[in-house]
Design a protein around this motif. Structure first.
Motif, PDB file in Angstrom:
ATOM      1  N   MET A   1       0.839  -1.171   0.000  1.00  0.00           N
ATOM      2  CA  MET A   1       0.000   0.000   0.000  1.00  0.00           C
ATOM      3  C   MET A   1       0.886   1.237   0.000  1.00  0.00           C
ATOM      4  O   MET A   1       1.831   1.333   0.771  1.00  0.00           O
ATOM      5  CB  MET A   1      -0.892  -0.027   1.236  1.00  0.00           C
ATOM      6  CG  MET A   1      -1.573   1.259   1.527  1.00  0.00           C
ATOM      7  SD  MET A   1      -2.392   1.350   3.114  1.00  0.00           S
ATOM      8  CE  MET A   1      -2.390  -0.282   3.725  1.00  0.00           C
ATOM      9  N   CYS A  21     -12.066  -1.382  -2.513  1.00  0.00           N
ATOM     10  CA  CYS A  21     -11.838  -2.052  -1.231  1.00  0.00           C
ATOM     11  C   CYS A  21     -13.135  -2.361  -0.511  1.00  0.00           C
ATOM     12  O   CYS A  21     -13.226  -3.363   0.209  1.00  0.00           O
ATOM     13  CB  CYS A  21     -10.965  -1.178  -0.329  1.00  0.00           C
ATOM     14  SG  CYS A  21      -9.335  -0.849  -1.016  1.00  0.00           S
ATOM     15  N   LYS A  40       0.527   3.806   7.015  1.00  0.00           N
ATOM     16  CA  LYS A  40      -0.366   2.653   6.862  1.00  0.00           C
ATOM     17  C   LYS A  40      -1.208   2.431   8.116  1.00  0.00           C
ATOM     18  O   LYS A  40      -2.415   2.180   8.022  1.00  0.00           O
ATOM     19  CB  LYS A  40       0.469   1.412   6.549  1.00  0.00           C
ATOM     20  CG  LYS A  40      -0.300   0.132   6.507  1.00  0.00           C
ATOM     21  CD  LYS A  40       0.642  -1.047   6.301  1.00  0.00           C
ATOM     22  CE  LYS A  40      -0.062  -2.335   6.619  1.00  0.00           C
ATOM     23  NZ  LYS A  40       0.817  -3.486   6.515  1.00  0.00           N
ATOM     24  N   VAL A  44      -5.335   2.367   8.365  1.00  0.00           N
ATOM     25  CA  VAL A  44      -6.077   1.215   8.886  1.00  0.00           C
ATOM     26  C   VAL A  44      -6.929   1.630  10.088  1.00  0.00           C
ATOM     27  O   VAL A  44      -8.102   1.232  10.193  1.00  0.00           O
ATOM     28  CB  VAL A  44      -5.122   0.056   9.223  1.00  0.00           C
ATOM     29  CG1 VAL A  44      -5.828  -1.047   9.993  1.00  0.00           C
ATOM     30  CG2 VAL A  44      -4.496  -0.497   7.945  1.00  0.00           C
ATOM     31  N   HIS A 159      -9.367  -4.834   4.766  1.00  0.00           N
ATOM     32  CA  HIS A 159      -7.971  -4.760   5.221  1.00  0.00           C
ATOM     33  C   HIS A 159      -7.046  -5.362   4.157  1.00  0.00           C
ATOM     34  O   HIS A 159      -6.008  -4.768   3.830  1.00  0.00           O
ATOM     35  CB  HIS A 159      -7.787  -5.495   6.542  1.00  0.00           C
ATOM     36  CG  HIS A 159      -8.092  -4.663   7.736  1.00  0.00           C
ATOM     37  ND1 HIS A 159      -7.237  -4.528   8.794  1.00  0.00           N
ATOM     38  CD2 HIS A 159      -9.185  -3.910   8.047  1.00  0.00           C
ATOM     39  CE1 HIS A 159      -7.769  -3.722   9.694  1.00  0.00           C
ATOM     40  NE2 HIS A 159      -8.948  -3.356   9.262  1.00  0.00           N
ATOM     41  N   GLU A 163      -4.328  -3.221   1.749  1.00  0.00           N
ATOM     42  CA  GLU A 163      -2.911  -3.615   1.661  1.00  0.00           C
ATOM     43  C   GLU A 163      -2.446  -3.695   0.200  1.00  0.00           C
ATOM     44  O   GLU A 163      -1.280  -3.431  -0.099  1.00  0.00           O
ATOM     45  CB  GLU A 163      -2.726  -4.974   2.350  1.00  0.00           C
ATOM     46  CG  GLU A 163      -1.299  -5.404   2.486  1.00  0.00           C
ATOM     47  CD  GLU A 163      -0.470  -4.510   3.403  1.00  0.00           C
ATOM     48  OE1 GLU A 163       0.698  -4.252   3.056  1.00  0.00           O
ATOM     49  OE2 GLU A 163      -0.987  -4.052   4.434  1.00  0.00           O
ATOM     50  N   LYS A 164      -3.353  -4.038  -0.699  1.00  0.00           N
ATOM     51  CA  LYS A 164      -3.008  -4.203  -2.108  1.00  0.00           C
ATOM     52  C   LYS A 164      -3.063  -2.901  -2.914  1.00  0.00           C
ATOM     53  O   LYS A 164      -2.609  -2.872  -4.045  1.00  0.00           O
ATOM     54  CB  LYS A 164      -3.947  -5.224  -2.761  1.00  0.00           C
ATOM     55  CG  LYS A 164      -3.804  -6.620  -2.224  1.00  0.00           C
ATOM     56  CD  LYS A 164      -4.820  -7.536  -2.874  1.00  0.00           C
ATOM     57  CE  LYS A 164      -4.821  -8.919  -2.276  1.00  0.00           C
ATOM     58  NZ  LYS A 164      -5.862  -9.777  -2.881  1.00  0.00           N
TER      59      LYS A 164
END
Length: 166
Positions: A1, A21, A40, A44, A159, A163-164
């Protein structure tokens, strides 16, 4: 990410990326407005906070952004916009037997009829048989319990997708 990249996107671009997402527009809007993210962990944390503050209707909107487990035709057609982030999420279903696929379809129909929304599970790393077992276990729940279960699974999914993001 790449949080720095997400911070630099226009509001429209960030909205489009975050919709990959999770399809809850309320969740996406909250995150777009929460920018810039420090890192990050900040992203989150803000994603989780936004998720906790949603209504049932917002959760249902997020659930509607998923194909039913085992519905590979729907996965390919209806959700092409999430393909880059979601392509491997149901990969184990492709290798399942016809009997397991049929059982998934039948249990999914029962679930949808009982709860009014599709079965949501973070499918990454699970076999079709494992997903079928989870679906059958959750069919005995009441709607309030299942809404909480589905929301928790959706959280796991976003989540993974956050991350991707690049």
């Amino acid at each position: 990410m790449n949080v720095a990249h997400l911070n630099q996107l226009t509001e429209q671009q960030a909205t489009e990326r975050l919709l990959q997402c999770c399809s809850s527009s309320a969740w996406v809007s909250a995150l777009v407005q929460a920018r810039p993210f420090l890192d990050k962990n900040d992203l989150v944390a803000k994603a989780d906070l936004a998720w906790q503050n949603l209504t049932e209707a917002d959760y249902l909107a997020a659930f509607a952004g998923h194909p039913q487990i085992g519905d590979l035709a729907t996965l390919r057609a209806k959700y092409a916009n999430t393909q880059a982030l979601a392509s491997d999420e149901q990969s184990a279903v492709r290798a399942a037997s016809e009997q397991v696929i049929a059982s998934l379809a039948q249990a999914n129909a029962q679930y949808l009829e009982k709860f009014g929304f599709i079965f949501i599970v973070c499918a990454t790393g699970k076999t079709a048989e494992q997903m079928l077992a989870l679906l059958q276990q959750r069919l005995v729940n009441d709607k309030a319990t299942e809404l909480r279960n589905a929301a928790a699974e959706q959280r796991k999914i976003f989540h993974l997708r956050l991350e991707k993001l690049s």
